[in-house]
Design an enzyme around this catalytic site. Structure first.
Site, mmCIF file in Angstrom:
data_model
loop_
_atom_site.group_PDB
_atom_site.id
_atom_site.type_symbol
_atom_site.label_atom_id
_atom_site.label_comp_id
_atom_site.label_asym_id
_atom_site.label_seq_id
_atom_site.Cartn_x
_atom_site.Cartn_y
_atom_site.Cartn_z
ATOM 1 N N GLU A 1 -93.032 -17.285 60.866
ATOM 2 C CA GLU A 1 -92.955 -18.576 61.532
ATOM 3 C C GLU A 1 -94.070 -18.668 62.574
ATOM 4 O O GLU A 1 -94.645 -17.639 62.976
ATOM 5 C CB GLU A 1 -91.598 -18.704 62.248
ATOM 6 C CG GLU A 1 -90.401 -18.685 61.330
ATOM 7 C CD GLU A 1 -90.398 -19.839 60.341
ATOM 8 O OE1 GLU A 1 -90.399 -20.998 60.758
ATOM 9 O OE2 GLU A 1 -90.411 -19.575 59.120
ATOM 10 N N ASP B 1 -84.359 -17.154 62.049
ATOM 11 C CA ASP B 1 -84.750 -17.861 60.821
ATOM 12 C C ASP B 1 -83.665 -17.665 59.744
ATOM 13 O O ASP B 1 -83.210 -18.633 59.123
ATOM 14 C CB ASP B 1 -86.105 -17.319 60.343
ATOM 15 C CG ASP B 1 -86.500 -17.854 58.981
ATOM 16 O OD1 ASP B 1 -86.969 -18.994 58.914
ATOM 17 O OD2 ASP B 1 -86.317 -17.127 57.984
ATOM 18 N N VAL C 1 -84.898 -22.817 52.246
ATOM 19 C CA VAL C 1 -84.242 -21.529 51.970
ATOM 20 C C VAL C 1 -84.949 -20.818 50.813
ATOM 21 O O VAL C 1 -85.020 -21.351 49.704
ATOM 22 C CB VAL C 1 -82.737 -21.736 51.622
ATOM 23 C CG1 VAL C 1 -82.049 -20.385 51.426
ATOM 24 C CG2 VAL C 1 -82.025 -22.515 52.707
ATOM 25 N N THR D 1 -93.889 -29.717 59.850
ATOM 26 C CA THR D 1 -94.283 -29.208 61.172
ATOM 27 C C THR D 1 -93.532 -27.902 61.437
ATOM 28 O O THR D 1 -92.678 -27.488 60.651
ATOM 29 C CB THR D 1 -93.974 -30.232 62.281
ATOM 30 O OG1 THR D 1 -92.564 -30.454 62.338
ATOM 31 C CG2 THR D 1 -94.699 -31.565 62.036
ATOM 32 N N GLY E 1 -99.209 -15.592 56.082
ATOM 33 C CA GLY E 1 -98.503 -16.882 56.149
ATOM 34 C C GLY E 1 -97.015 -16.775 55.905
ATOM 35 O O GLY E 1 -96.358 -17.766 55.612
ATOM 36 N N GLU F 1 -85.321 -28.215 49.442
ATOM 37 C CA GLU F 1 -85.379 -26.945 48.705
ATOM 38 C C GLU F 1 -86.161 -25.875 49.471
ATOM 39 O O GLU F 1 -85.787 -24.703 49.498
ATOM 40 C CB GLU F 1 -86.012 -27.179 47.323
ATOM 41 C CG GLU F 1 -86.172 -25.920 46.483
ATOM 42 C CD GLU F 1 -84.850 -25.222 46.208
ATOM 43 O OE1 GLU F 1 -83.903 -25.880 45.764
ATOM 44 O OE2 GLU F 1 -84.762 -24.001 46.451
ATOM 45 N N PHE G 1 -100.147 -30.143 59.053
ATOM 46 C CA PHE G 1 -101.135 -29.650 58.071
ATOM 47 C C PHE G 1 -101.410 -28.166 58.338
ATOM 48 O O PHE G 1 -102.544 -27.731 58.445
ATOM 49 C CB PHE G 1 -102.417 -30.484 58.195
ATOM 50 C CG PHE G 1 -103.272 -30.503 56.958
ATOM 51 C CD1 PHE G 1 -102.815 -31.036 55.765
ATOM 52 C CD2 PHE G 1 -104.569 -30.003 56.986
ATOM 53 C CE1 PHE G 1 -103.616 -31.074 54.633
ATOM 54 C CE2 PHE G 1 -105.390 -30.029 55.855
ATOM 55 C CZ PHE G 1 -104.904 -30.565 54.674
ATOM 56 N N LYS H 1 -80.958 -20.343 57.878
ATOM 57 C CA LYS H 1 -80.751 -20.457 56.430
ATOM 58 C C LYS H 1 -79.276 -20.249 56.058
ATOM 59 O O LYS H 1 -78.750 -20.929 55.165
ATOM 60 C CB LYS H 1 -81.637 -19.446 55.700
ATOM 61 C CG LYS H 1 -83.116 -19.802 55.791
ATOM 62 C CD LYS H 1 -84.009 -18.656 55.373
ATOM 63 C CE LYS H 1 -85.476 -18.988 55.542
ATOM 64 N NZ LYS H 1 -86.356 -17.829 55.429
#
Ligand code: HSE
Length: 339
Positions: A208, A219, A151, A95, A205, A148, A10, A223
């Site tokens: 990571e 990251d 990426v 998570t 936000g 989805e 969350f 991808k």
């Protein structure tokens, strides 16, 4: 019938999808006859909660905003037990991403699929490290595995290639695949320091949980691996993708690029050569200002698919963010519901 959802994690995206579902419930009901009930939430900070009839999400969002633990419908079930035992049809695995081990997300996905529940995730760990195994498990149990959001956030990429571009063979995918680094490079060009720009990216936000994953290129490497395996049908290991981040780019480099009518971008690329060889990389590049990708700024991402039937197809859109990634989860939830 209502789609019953469990949210595992969350944080930014978990809260983002809940906010979207609350805000758009009338629109979704009117347009798609879509109704939902969130029956379980698991979070290492706020605790685990379960109510088969549906949780009080507005109160939980307020508690999370105040950094308070959940107080109602608290359960002692751990994540895996909750995933297996709850009455959800779909588990949203949201998570933190761990691109080394994939844990604990891979275990969560396995538990969901084995117990006959579909999985929607924006977590790059399972998608980059164990997609083939998890997809086989989903097929065996006749449920869906939708990724989805792994990426370019909610900007359609996987769904684009599996839907509108399905008849094309794609031999190269190249572009800006990380919002945080593109935001940092954009802000540095405007005069902000690297550290301040990273801090803003975290506040917004984009970054990571551990932003090393963004700035070192890991990251974007995850991808590239996902795109290579799922869109181009290769069998690439994440370690096959050469990787360099933006930590060595200084203000002096940015000024030098300006003088050369260029701009630094972190570029991810995977290419299938005529001899079948796969080349895959992540590295900063000085892109001439005349190139369309040079104008893509902030947390926006851009990807060009080189195809056999259409030539180059480019998609540009948000690559990170609370509602931008939450939207990817919504599209996958709707696709499962429509099935
Ligand atoms: N941290 C990632 C980014 C989030 O900045 O692009 C989306 O994967």
């Amino acid at each position: 019938m209502k789609q019953k959802i469990a949210i595992i994690g969350f944080g930014t995206v978990g809260q983002g999808i809940c906010e979207i579902l609350l805000k758009k419930s009338n629109f979704l009901k009117t347009k798609y006859q879509y109704e939902y009930s969130i029956v379980a939430v698991a979070d290492m900070v706020y605790g685990n909660v379960f109510n088969p009839e549906g949780l009080n999400i507005p109160t939980m969002l307020e508690q999370a905003k105040a950094r308070q633990k959940f107080t109602k419908d608290v359960t002692t079930m751990d994540n895996v037990t909750l995933i297996k035992e709850c009455n959800a049809d779909v588990i949203c695995e949201l998570t933190f991403t761990d691109l080394k081990t994939g844990g604990p997300a891979i275990e969560h996905c396995r538990a969901a699929l084995e117990s006959g529940k579909s999985v929607v995730t924006s977590n790059k760990g399972p998608a980059a490290l164990k997609y083939a195994e998890l997809k086989a498990l989903a097929d065996k149990n006749e449920v869906s595995l939708k990724i989805e959001g792994t990426v370019v956030a909610g900007t359609p990429v996987i769904n684009l290639t599996e839907g509108p571009l399905a008849g094309c063979e794609i031999h190269k995918i190249r572009g800006i695949l990380n919002g945080t680094t593109n935001f940092i490079l954009s802000e540095m060009e405007k005069g902000m320091s690297y550290n301040d720009a990273l801090k803003v990216a975290q506040e917004k936000g984009y970054a990571e949980a551990d932003p090393t994953g963004d700035v070192e290129g890991y990251d974007a490497r995850g991808k590239v691996t996902i795109l290579a395996n799922i869109v181009m049908g290769t069998k690439l290991d994440i370690s096959d993708v050469s990787c360099k981040g933006i930590t060595s780019i200084t203000s002096a480099h940015i000024e030098e690029a300006k003088k050369q009518n260029a701009r630094w971008k972190l570029i991810g690329c995977v290419e299938k050569k005529d001899d079948g060889k796969i080349l895959a990389s992540v590295a900063p590049e000085m892109v001439p200002l005349s190139h369309p990708i040079a104008g893509v700024m902030g947390a926006t991402n851009a990807l060009t698919f080189s195809t056999d039937l259409l030539g180059d197809v480019t998609i540009v859109g948000p690559g990170a963010g609370r509602h931008e990634t939450g939207f990817a989860i919504l599209t996958d939830l709707l696709n499962i519901y429509k099935k």
